[in-house]
Scaffold this motif. Structure first.
Motif, PDB file in Angstrom:
ATOM      1  N   GLY A  75      -3.369  16.124   2.363  1.00  0.00           N
ATOM      2  CA  GLY A  75      -2.573  17.067   1.594  1.00  0.00           C
ATOM      3  C   GLY A  75      -2.608  16.760   0.110  1.00  0.00           C
ATOM      4  N   GLU A  76      -2.581  15.464  -0.232  1.00  0.00           N
ATOM      5  CA  GLU A  76      -2.646  15.081  -1.638  1.00  0.00           C
ATOM      6  C   GLU A  76      -3.993  15.466  -2.258  1.00  0.00           C
ATOM      7  OE1 GLU A  76      -0.366  13.971  -3.618  1.00  0.00           O
ATOM      8  OE2 GLU A  76       1.229  13.604  -2.170  1.00  0.00           O
ATOM      9  N   PHE A  77      -5.071  15.260  -1.511  1.00  0.00           N
ATOM     10  CA  PHE A  77      -6.378  15.664  -2.022  1.00  0.00           C
ATOM     11  C   PHE A  77      -6.450  17.180  -2.189  1.00  0.00           C
ATOM     12  CE2 PHE A  77      -8.123  11.439  -1.073  1.00  0.00           C
ATOM     13  CZ  PHE A  77      -9.048  11.313  -2.109  1.00  0.00           C
ATOM     14  N   ARG A  78      -5.873  17.906  -1.243  1.00  0.00           N
ATOM     15  CA  ARG A  78      -5.893  19.367  -1.327  1.00  0.00           C
ATOM     16  C   ARG A  78      -5.156  19.856  -2.574  1.00  0.00           C
ATOM     17  NH1 ARG A  78      -3.249  20.252   3.003  1.00  0.00           N
ATOM     18  NH2 ARG A  78      -1.255  20.549   1.942  1.00  0.00           N
ATOM     19  N   ASP A  79      -4.018  19.205  -2.875  1.00  0.00           N
ATOM     20  CA  ASP A  79      -3.198  19.635  -4.009  1.00  0.00           C
ATOM     21  C   ASP A  79      -3.589  18.960  -5.320  1.00  0.00           C
ATOM     22  OD1 ASP A  79      -1.715  21.267  -2.330  1.00  0.00           O
ATOM     23  OD2 ASP A  79      -0.197  19.720  -1.931  1.00  0.00           O
TER      24      ASP A  79
ATOM     25  N   GLY B   5      -3.099  17.989 -11.518  1.00  0.00           N
ATOM     26  CA  GLY B   5      -3.824  17.287 -12.579  1.00  0.00           C
ATOM     27  C   GLY B   5      -4.456  16.008 -12.102  1.00  0.00           C
ATOM     28  N   GLY B   6      -5.048  16.012 -10.896  1.00  0.00           N
ATOM     29  CA  GLY B   6      -5.643  14.815 -10.331  1.00  0.00           C
ATOM     30  C   GLY B   6      -6.782  14.272 -11.172  1.00  0.00           C
ATOM     31  N   ARG B   7      -6.744  12.980 -11.430  1.00  0.00           N
ATOM     32  CA  ARG B   7      -7.768  12.354 -12.250  1.00  0.00           C
ATOM     33  C   ARG B   7      -8.053  10.955 -11.738  1.00  0.00           C
ATOM     34  NH1 ARG B   7      -7.713  11.941 -18.942  1.00  0.00           N
ATOM     35  NH2 ARG B   7      -9.940  11.491 -19.170  1.00  0.00           N
ATOM     36  N   SER B   8      -9.286  10.519 -11.864  1.00  0.00           N
ATOM     37  CA  SER B   8      -9.688   9.173 -11.478  1.00  0.00           C
ATOM     38  C   SER B   8     -10.749   8.698 -12.463  1.00  0.00           C
ATOM     39  CB  SER B   8     -10.257   9.173 -10.047  1.00  0.00           C
ATOM     40  OG  SER B   8     -11.518   9.842 -10.020  1.00  0.00           O
TER      41      SER B   8
ATOM     42  N   PRO C 199      -5.258   5.818  -2.685  1.00  0.00           N
ATOM     43  CA  PRO C 199      -5.483   6.721  -1.550  1.00  0.00           C
ATOM     44  C   PRO C 199      -5.834   8.145  -1.959  1.00  0.00           C
ATOM     45  CG  PRO C 199      -3.141   6.423  -1.892  1.00  0.00           C
ATOM     46  CD  PRO C 199      -3.829   5.498  -2.852  1.00  0.00           C
ATOM     47  N   PHE C 200      -5.594   8.516  -3.231  1.00  0.00           N
ATOM     48  CA  PHE C 200      -5.975   9.829  -3.756  1.00  0.00           C
ATOM     49  C   PHE C 200      -5.961   9.731  -5.276  1.00  0.00           C
ATOM     50  CE2 PHE C 200      -1.485   9.783  -2.409  1.00  0.00           C
ATOM     51  CZ  PHE C 200      -0.825   9.939  -3.623  1.00  0.00           C
ATOM     52  N   PRO C 201      -6.558  10.688  -5.980  1.00  0.00           N
ATOM     53  CA  PRO C 201      -6.583  10.626  -7.448  1.00  0.00           C
ATOM     54  C   PRO C 201      -5.176  10.643  -8.042  1.00  0.00           C
ATOM     55  CG  PRO C 201      -8.140  12.251  -6.622  1.00  0.00           C
ATOM     56  CD  PRO C 201      -7.302  11.843  -5.446  1.00  0.00           C
TER      57      PRO C 201
ATOM     58  N   ALA D 104       0.820  -1.215   0.000  1.00  0.00           N
ATOM     59  CA  ALA D 104       0.000   0.000   0.000  1.00  0.00           C
ATOM     60  C   ALA D 104       0.852   1.263   0.000  1.00  0.00           C
ATOM     61  CB  ALA D 104      -0.931  -0.001   1.212  1.00  0.00           C
ATOM     62  N   ARG D 105       2.048   1.184   0.591  1.00  0.00           N
ATOM     63  CA  ARG D 105       2.912   2.374   0.662  1.00  0.00           C
ATOM     64  C   ARG D 105       3.235   2.904  -0.724  1.00  0.00           C
ATOM     65  NH1 ARG D 105       8.736   2.099   1.355  1.00  0.00           N
ATOM     66  NH2 ARG D 105       8.405  -0.098   1.823  1.00  0.00           N
ATOM     67  N   PHE D 106       3.351   2.018  -1.699  1.00  0.00           N
ATOM     68  CA  PHE D 106       3.771   2.439  -3.027  1.00  0.00           C
ATOM     69  C   PHE D 106       2.637   3.123  -3.802  1.00  0.00           C
ATOM     70  CE2 PHE D 106       6.662  -0.705  -1.489  1.00  0.00           C
ATOM     71  CZ  PHE D 106       7.898  -0.170  -1.820  1.00  0.00           C
ATOM     72  N   SER D 107       1.417   2.983  -3.309  1.00  0.00           N
ATOM     73  CA  SER D 107       0.312   3.712  -3.930  1.00  0.00           C
ATOM     74  C   SER D 107       0.412   5.206  -3.642  1.00  0.00           C
ATOM     75  CB  SER D 107      -1.033   3.176  -3.427  1.00  0.00           C
ATOM     76  OG  SER D 107      -1.212   3.477  -2.049  1.00  0.00           O
ATOM     77  N   LEU D 108       1.243   5.594  -2.686  1.00  0.00           N
ATOM     78  CA  LEU D 108       1.414   7.008  -2.366  1.00  0.00           C
ATOM     79  C   LEU D 108       2.324   7.722  -3.350  1.00  0.00           C
ATOM     80  CD1 LEU D 108       1.679   6.504   1.478  1.00  0.00           C
ATOM     81  CD2 LEU D 108      -0.188   7.639   0.275  1.00  0.00           C
ATOM     82  N   ALA D 109       2.873   6.989  -4.318  1.00  0.00           N
ATOM     83  CA  ALA D 109       3.659   7.633  -5.368  1.00  0.00           C
ATOM     84  C   ALA D 109       2.743   8.325  -6.366  1.00  0.00           C
ATOM     85  CB  ALA D 109       4.535   6.604  -6.091  1.00  0.00           C
ATOM     86  N   HIS D 110       1.782   7.577  -6.904  1.00  0.00           N
ATOM     87  CA  HIS D 110       0.936   8.100  -7.977  1.00  0.00           C
ATOM     88  C   HIS D 110      -0.547   7.848  -7.735  1.00  0.00           C
ATOM     89  CE1 HIS D 110       4.875   7.417 -10.211  1.00  0.00           C
ATOM     90  NE2 HIS D 110       4.695   8.711 -10.226  1.00  0.00           N
ATOM     91  N   GLY D 111      -0.943   7.597  -6.483  1.00  0.00           N
ATOM     92  CA  GLY D 111      -2.354   7.453  -6.177  1.00  0.00           C
ATOM     93  C   GLY D 111      -2.983   6.239  -6.822  1.00  0.00           C
ATOM     94  N   GLY D 112      -4.300   6.314  -7.057  1.00  0.00           N
ATOM     95  CA  GLY D 112      -5.027   5.207  -7.653  1.00  0.00           C
ATOM     96  C   GLY D 112      -6.161   5.696  -8.522  1.00  0.00           C
ATOM     97  N   LYS D 113      -6.505   4.919  -9.520  1.00  0.00           N
ATOM     98  CA  LYS D 113      -7.521   5.331 -10.490  1.00  0.00           C
ATOM     99  C   LYS D 113      -8.896   5.490  -9.850  1.00  0.00           C
ATOM    100  CE  LYS D 113      -8.779   0.676 -12.124  1.00  0.00           C
ATOM    101  NZ  LYS D 113     -10.151   0.686 -11.612  1.00  0.00           N
ATOM    102  N   ASP D 114      -9.104   4.887  -8.681  1.00  0.00           N
ATOM    103  CA  ASP D 114     -10.396   4.940  -8.009  1.00  0.00           C
ATOM    104  C   ASP D 114     -10.404   5.933  -6.837  1.00  0.00           C
ATOM    105  OD1 ASP D 114      -8.640   3.622  -6.440  1.00  0.00           O
ATOM    106  OD2 ASP D 114      -9.732   1.733  -6.354  1.00  0.00           O
TER     107      ASP D 114
END
Length: 436
Positions: free
Chosen positions: A391-395, A400-403, A333-335, A320-330
């Motif tokens: 913070g990731e959701f805020r930024d 260019g956050g996308r899901s 943890p963030f777009p 799960a830690r590695f999902s904090l690099a580029h988030g997730g399509k759903d």
């Protein structure tokens, strides 16, 4: 010779990977693969693929759902799309896939063998045997629907295949590695990924050798009709076979919850990644940071990518830690921050391209970033996971956050804008404008 190397149990997820993410997964996946081959060789890349925890982390760092069954399909698909055009240079070939593509594996292996010079028919037999073992010799309630066979020019291979249990809404992934396999039916597995769900029949365990021999002897002496009568007699007496413990293999179990929780992440390691990005990054990436758009957030992503390239097997116990690099399509943890993702691809592309020419300074900088993460994690501290994700959701709009639900909106309610064309003709990259 081959063996199963581990296994994984995953929540069963439907849906498809959107093109905007699938294209990026292909580009980043092949760059990570090439970096590993450059540093450690093709055999090590196969060993990584055969390790269920690393495989899950590999998919998570590329923005796929961090815990779901879809990682298997998307990673195999991304590698096949990305590595096939580079097969002549890297000597790595990806065959098979999901559904009807899995059934084409023997023909693909035969054709590749004719082209590069190994015995494709022999490997086609290996492909069929691996599938038979996990569908017939191991009866654990999961029906195979995906079979990926990755082979090198020198005929070394790894198989990643997955089965489905529709009633439980779960998938189980099986990993095989040609290195060290002595028998297809005598404890061959390198890994099986899945949750224990009661007793299973595993005739591929070396401790089942006597059972296999006994079955052949019974079939010879009693015949099919005699066997049926004997089974009926045993069931009438209520006899229950004695269960033996299964051999210990790397066993990854992904939780059912979709959100990333602190229990899913080794915060000490995550704080080491973040501290390394803040400390080592600006020093080693001074020239890169002068390139417009390549900033501190990208270096954080690169710290996690660098660990996927260089990390030891034990460091992937928390995919799960590695999902904090580029988030997730759903959005878990963030777009997916497309601006950051594209910058990561650009940095990796530059480093790998220069590495091919013998100029390893950028690849070496990534290695130092990973080394620094390990040194700093012993005493680095930082915000808790909820603060990092908030913070990731805020930024997210700024990056260019996308899901799959669309673009993230800024505080003013403005979504990230795209000119209406997903991909600019001839470029392979999105022509999207990122707000802010």
């Amino acid at each position: 010779m081959a063996q199963r190397s581990g296994n994984a149990d995953l929540p069963l997820h439907g849906g498809r990977v959107p093109k905007w993410l699938g294209d990026r997964m292909t580009r980043l996946g092949v760059l990570i693969a090439e970096a590993i081959v450059h540093h450690y060789g093709r055999d090590e890349f196969l060993r990584r693929l055969a390790q269920p925890f690393w495989f899950q982390s590999f998919g998570a760092v590329m923005g796929m759902d961090w815990h779901s069954s879809g990682i298997t399909t998307s990673v195999i698909g991304a590698m096949k799309r990305g590595l096939t055009p580079r097969a002549g240079e890297l000597g790595i070939h990806v065959c098979g896939g999901r559904g009807q593509h899995s059934r084409k594996t023997p023909a693909e292996l035969s054709a590749i063998g004719d082209r590069v010079g190994f015995d494709g028919l022999l490997l086609a037999d290996a492909s069929r045997l691996v599938a038979k073992v996990d569908s017939a010799a191991v009866q654990d309630g999961f029906d195979l629907y995906l079979h990926g066979f990755i082979v090198t020019d020198d005929a070394k291979w790894v198989v990643v295949q997955q089965g489905m249990n529709g009633d439980r809404r779960q998938a189980r992934r099986y990993h095989w590695l040609s290195e060290g396999l002595e028998s297809f039916v005598d404890s061959p597995h390198a890994a099986i990924e899945g949750r224990g769900q009661g007793e299973i029949v595993n005739l591929a365990d070396r401790r089942a050798a006597a059972s296999r021999q006994g079955q052949l002897a019974l079939l010879s002496s009693l015949g099919p009709d005699g066997l049926i009568r004997e089974v009926a007699r045993i069931e009438t007496r209520g006899a229950v076979p004695i269960a033996q413990s299964q051999p210990t293999l790397p066993h990854l179990i992904m939780p059912a919850h979709h959100d990333v929780r602190e229990s899913d992440v080794n915060l000490r390691r995550l704080h080491g990644n973040l501290a390394a990005a803040a400390d080592r990054g600006p020093k080693d990436f001074e020239e890169l940071l002068m390139v417009p758009g390549v900033g501190a957030r990208t270096v954080k992503a690169l710290a996690l990518v660098a660990e996927v390239v260089h990390g030891a097997p034990f460091r992937f116990s928390d995919p799960a830690r590695f999902s904090l690099a580029h988030g997730g399509k759903d959005r878990h943890p963030f777009p997916v921050p497309l601006k950051v993702y594209d910058e990561t691809i650009n940095v990796m592309k530059s480093a790998v391209r220069k590495g091919r020419l013998g100029r390893d300074e950028e690849l070496a900088a990534l290695k130092r970033l990973d080394d620094q993460s390990r040194r700093l994690e012993r005493y680095a501290t930082g915000p808790d996971l909820k603060e990092i994700v908030a913070g990731e959701f805020r930024d997210s709009p700024r990056f260019g956050g996308r899901s799959v639900f669309g673009w993230e909106q800024s505080r003013e309610g403005r979504p990230a804008e795209c000119d209406g064309s997903e991909v600019a003709p001839g470029t392979g990259t999105d022509r999207c404008k990122y707000p802010g």
